[in-house]
Design a protein around this motif. Structure first.
Motif: not given
Length: 303
Positions: A78, A81, A101-102, A104-105, A109
């Motif tokens: 995070p 991103a 998911a992490g 892909r975030e 970004a």
């Protein structure tokens, strides 16, 4: 970007022994400062290299052209991103995240902002192994590959500073050294199209892959071996016979090469082969392997 300002987020042993020394010694970059969740550790690391310790992460991001990360993967994702959204190039550690998911975030970004990214998989940047990987990928004709990476990080009597890492203890060798194996196997043999996984003693995992080229490979990874049994090697088998990867060393120099790669990608706009897209794919593969290992464990418990 001829001499980018690169800030460091993270203050643990990896940052202390690799990231910070490489950034401070690099003649083509400016070490713009350090931020960490532990202010005293950030202050000590920054003082050791004559740079500023920032109390606020966003202030470090604002004062930098790029950010290097030395954090647990699911803390890294995070924040990376966030830095990419601010227009900063990313020098990520492996794995990018331990959830799809992490990862892909971060990838999303990077794509939205158009920044450059490099994932520091050591073997892709070490002076001994990087040209070997490129040569084998170009030559082709491979039948199969074998990666063997047994560490003694969690073995009896280990005094490694990395043994205290909570995320490594929780996620094990699959996520810590699995990315190293895949960072070599994927560019040489092609993307993974099919995989299976078998759990071994402690955190040991045995993986088997089918690749897009038609070749197959296996990888055995673990961090709980006795020191006498520890070792790492990768071998390829094909038209040129058995071809072992050379030994490697000097993580600081390898990280310096990763800095060069990020600066070059930022300057030219050409994505690096070991960027966040590869990092995402590695996370996807390891997440599937972890799922299969969990299913195997559940099945064994029910027998």
């Amino acid at each position: 970007m001829t001499k980018p300002r690169i800030g460091l987020i993270g203050t643990g042993p990896w940052a202390e022994h690799t990231h910070a020394p490489a950034l401070a010694a690099h003649r083509g970059a400016v070490f713009s400062g350090v931020w960490g969740r532990r202010r005293e550790a950030a202050a000590a690391l920054a003082s050791a290299h004559g740079v500023k310790a920032y109390e606020d992460m966003d202030s470090l991001i604002e004062a930098s052209d790029a950010i290097a990360f030395a954090l647990p993967p699911d803390v890294q994702a995070p924040l990376a991103a966030r830095a990419a959204a601010a227009g900063r190039h990313l020098l990520l550690d492996k794995p990018v995240a331990t959830t799809v998911a992490g990862a892909r975030e971060v990838a999303a970004a990077v794509e939205r902002s158009g920044v450059a990214s490099v994932v520091f998989c050591t073997l892709r940047f070490a002076a001994e192994t990087a040209p070997w990987i490129a040569e084998q990928a170009a030559s082709g004709g491979w039948l199969t590959g074998r990666a063997h990476w047994l560490g003694s990080l969690f073995g009896h009597g280990s005094d490694s500073p990395y043994a205290a890492s909570p995320w490594r203890r929780e996620r094990g060798a699959l996520w810590d050294v699995g990315p190293h194996a895949l960072s070599v196997l994927l560019p040489v043999l092609g993307d993974v199209t099919e995989l299976t996984a078998l759990r071994g003693p402690a955190d040991t995992a045995h993986l088997a892959f089918r690749h897009a080229s038609g070749a197959s490979s296996t990888a055995t990874v673990g961090l709980s071996a006795p020191s006498e049994a520890a070792g790492a090697s990768i071998e390829l088998y094909g038209e040129r016979g058995r071809v072992p990867m050379p030994a490697w060393s000097d993580a600081v120099g390898s990280f310096g090469s990763a800095i060069d790669a990020l600066a070059r990608s930022a300057r030219t706009g050409e994505p690096h082969a070991c960027d966040v897209r590869l990092g995402l794919r590695i996370t996807e593969i390891l997440a599937e392997a972890e799922e299969r290992l969990g299913a195997a464990r559940t099945g064994a418990a029910g027998d």
